[in-house]
Design a protein around this motif. Structure first.
Motif, mmCIF file in Angstrom:
data_model
loop_
_atom_site.group_PDB
_atom_site.id
_atom_site.type_symbol
_atom_site.label_atom_id
_atom_site.label_comp_id
_atom_site.label_asym_id
_atom_site.label_seq_id
_atom_site.Cartn_x
_atom_site.Cartn_y
_atom_site.Cartn_z
ATOM 1 N N ALA A 199 36.290 54.832 -14.002
ATOM 2 C CA ALA A 199 37.557 54.704 -14.699
ATOM 3 C C ALA A 199 38.495 55.807 -14.221
ATOM 4 C CB ALA A 199 37.332 54.793 -16.201
ATOM 5 N N ALA A 200 39.709 55.445 -13.909
ATOM 6 C CA ALA A 200 40.685 56.408 -13.396
ATOM 7 C C ALA A 200 40.935 57.532 -14.390
ATOM 8 C CB ALA A 200 41.990 55.705 -13.070
ATOM 9 N N SER A 201 40.863 57.242 -15.684
ATOM 10 C CA SER A 201 41.121 58.274 -16.682
ATOM 11 C C SER A 201 40.050 59.362 -16.681
ATOM 12 C CB SER A 201 41.227 57.643 -18.075
ATOM 13 O OG SER A 201 40.005 57.021 -18.427
ATOM 14 N N LEU A 202 38.895 59.110 -16.076
ATOM 15 C CA LEU A 202 37.815 60.087 -16.035
ATOM 16 C C LEU A 202 37.784 60.896 -14.743
ATOM 17 C CD1 LEU A 202 34.923 57.930 -17.526
ATOM 18 C CD2 LEU A 202 36.297 59.666 -18.676
ATOM 19 N N SER A 203 38.678 60.617 -13.833
ATOM 20 C CA SER A 203 38.660 61.297 -12.539
ATOM 21 C C SER A 203 38.967 62.779 -12.693
ATOM 22 C CB SER A 203 39.677 60.678 -11.587
ATOM 23 O OG SER A 203 39.727 61.440 -10.399
ATOM 24 N N PRO A 204 38.106 63.632 -12.148
ATOM 25 C CA PRO A 204 38.382 65.064 -12.222
ATOM 26 C C PRO A 204 39.474 65.504 -11.246
ATOM 27 C CG PRO A 204 36.371 64.677 -10.986
ATOM 28 C CD PRO A 204 36.833 63.337 -11.507
ATOM 29 N N TYR A 205 40.003 64.570 -10.485
ATOM 30 C CA TYR A 205 41.011 64.888 -9.483
ATOM 31 C C TYR A 205 42.413 64.430 -9.884
ATOM 32 C CZ TYR A 205 36.676 65.552 -7.012
ATOM 33 O OH TYR A 205 35.421 65.967 -6.668
ATOM 34 N N ASN A 206 42.615 64.063 -11.135
ATOM 35 C CA ASN A 206 43.916 63.581 -11.591
ATOM 36 C C ASN A 206 45.024 64.608 -11.392
ATOM 37 O OD1 ASN A 206 43.239 60.958 -12.302
ATOM 38 N ND2 ASN A 206 42.596 61.554 -14.347
ATOM 39 N N ALA A 207 44.698 65.891 -11.473
ATOM 40 C CA ALA A 207 45.721 66.933 -11.296
ATOM 41 C C ALA A 207 46.361 66.868 -9.913
ATOM 42 C CB ALA A 207 45.102 68.311 -11.511
#
Length: 122
Positions: A1-9
């Motif tokens: 899930a995109a919301s769980l990506s640790p790279y969203n920043a």
């Protein structure tokens, strides 16, 4: 899930440099605890899947210690605890993971909630 990506920043930031149109370079200081915790959780899952819960346990414990907000860390710790005969402690970790999963968007919930609920039914 995109919301769980640790790279969203990194998605909200333009790379400082791009090499060969493929490699993005970001300069600065970044909090990568979530990514490190997720990597340890994934490694722990793999070890449990291979039947090596004893070696998975310290990795999963590290994942939770690094970032207790990572749902997958609690799930992996539950699996490792169950695999080492600590059923009550495993349930506690799965319950934490389930509570976190239930806070996700509906699509992400479909990916995690049924599995965690099934583990708690055992």
């Amino acid at each position: 899930a995109a919301s769980l990506s640790p790279y969203n920043a990194f998605r909200a930031r333009k790379p400082d440099e791009t090499i060969d149109h493929q490699v993005m370079v970001f300069r600065g200081r970044f909090d990568m605890r979530q990514a490190a915790a997720l990597a340890r959780a994934e490694n722990a899952f793999q070890l449990v899947w291979r039947g090596d819960a004893a070696h998975a346990l310290p990795l999963a414990q590290e994942a939770v210690a690094m970032d207790p907000t990572v749902m997958m860390g609690h799930s992996a710790l539950g699996d490792a605890l169950a695999g080492t005969g600590h059923a009550d402690a495993a349930r506690g970790e799965w319950q934490k993971a389930l509570a976190m999963a239930q806070q996700l968007d509906a699509h992400a919930q479909m990916m995690f909630v049924p599995d965690l609920e099934a583990k708690l039914q055992k």
